[in-house]
Motif scaffolding. Structure first.
Motif, short mmCIF file in Angstrom:
data_model
loop_
_atom_site.label_atom_id
_atom_site.label_comp_id
_atom_site.label_asym_id
_atom_site.label_seq_id
_atom_site.Cartn_x
_atom_site.Cartn_y
_atom_site.Cartn_z
N ASP A 1 0.82 -1.09 0.26
CA ASP A 1 0.03 0.09 -0.07
C ASP A 1 0.79 1.23 0.04
O ASP A 1 2.15 1.40 -0.01
N SER A 2 0.17 2.35 -0.12
CA SER A 2 0.95 3.60 -0.26
C SER A 2 1.76 3.92 1.13
O SER A 2 3.03 4.53 1.00
N LYS B 1 -3.74 -1.38 -5.52
CA LYS B 1 -4.73 -0.37 -5.69
C LYS B 1 -4.52 1.11 -6.21
O LYS B 1 -3.04 1.36 -6.28
N THR B 2 -5.10 1.97 -6.72
CA THR B 2 -4.89 2.95 -7.37
C THR B 2 -3.97 4.05 -6.66
O THR B 2 -3.04 4.55 -7.09
N SER B 3 -4.35 4.33 -5.41
CA SER B 3 -3.49 5.09 -4.43
C SER B 3 -2.15 4.60 -4.55
O SER B 3 -1.07 5.33 -4.67
#
Length: 267
Positions: free
Chosen positions: A85-86, A120-122
């Motif tokens: 994740d980010s 995911k996009t983020s």
């Protein structure tokens, strides 16, 4: 003298079945006679039938892993695998900038070789804006290159345009892996390499009709990392790693029931 032996680190997740992720990276480092350290970012429970569970490591734990390796080892090259994740990508970027772990090979685990999204996009945007600019070498597959370059790749000319776009994002050297999921009509695979000095070339090899290909991307990027840790040039590291992966696919192991691992014992 202490710490003269070549050392590399994989910053990635642990795959319990040993076919990909950190396990594939460490097996590759061993093949190259490079000491492999690891910064574990996540753990995945799975086998050749699929992934059935996963956990992400606390950022404070990842920070400690970075610090402990920097305090004791002489890491000459590093690579990243799938980053969940980010927040995790931000943390890895922060630590890589803080410590001297040599050139960075980024395996941008975004899309599978069959076209399925993994990020995911983020997180994708964070990877694109913060991690790729740190890459000494980036190794996207055919679908990842399309996603990153925001364009379809239909021929060699398109692939070269996409590679140049990735270089403009900050990656110093780019290897775009060719499409290899059409067993009925495909007999070879062609990868494009675009170097920092503007030189580009193609690497061709046979397309092996086997389901035992788990860990190919991890192994390729780990092979490049190992070469850099030993002082090889980017070009030679890429060529050597590509040949090793070809051998590892061709000399298959009869392990697992569905999608098995490649053979890291291959010569």
């Amino acid at each position: 003298m202490i710490n003269r032996f070549p050392q590399a680190v994989t910053i990635a997740g642990s795959d319990s079945d040993g076919s990909a992720g950190m396990q594939a990276d460490l097996e590759t480092f061993e093949h190259y006679h490079v000491y492999g350290a690891s910064i574990i970012t996540a753990c995945v429970a799975g086998n050749s039938y699929g992934i059935h569970g996963s956990v992400v490591m606390p950022l404070s734990f990842i920070d400690q892993e970075f610090k402990d390796l920097a305090d004791d080892f002489n890491i000459k090259a590093a690579k990243t695998g799938m980053l969940a994740d980010s927040k995790l990508i931000d943390d890895v970027v922060k630590n890589y900038k803080k410590y001297n772990f040599g050139p960075l090979v980024v395996d941008p685990v975004i899309v599978t070789k069959h076209g399925a999204m993994l990020l995911k996009t983020s997180a994708f945007n964070t990877l694109k804006e913060k991690l790729i600019p740190l890459a000494t070498v980036i190794t996207p597959n055919y679908y990842e290159a399309q996603k990153l370059a925001e364009m379809p790749i239909k021929n060699d000319h398109d692939m070269l345009i996409a590679a140049n776009k990735l270089m403009r994002m900050g990656a110093k050297n780019v290897m775009v892996k060719g499409r290899h999921n059409d067993p009925e009509n495909q007999d070879s695979v062609r990868d494009l390499v675009l170097l920092e000095n503007g030189k580009h070339f193609w690497l061709s090899g046979p397309y092996y009709k086997t389901k035992r290909k788990n860990g190919t991307g991890d192994t390729l990027s780990a092979g490049i990392t190992a070469g850099l840790a030993k002082g090889m040039s980017v070009e030679d590291s890429i060529k050597n790693a590509r040949q090793y992966v070809d051998n590892a696919i061709h000399q298959s192991l009869n392990i697992a029931h569905v999608y098995g691992p490649i053979n890291h014992f291959a010569k």
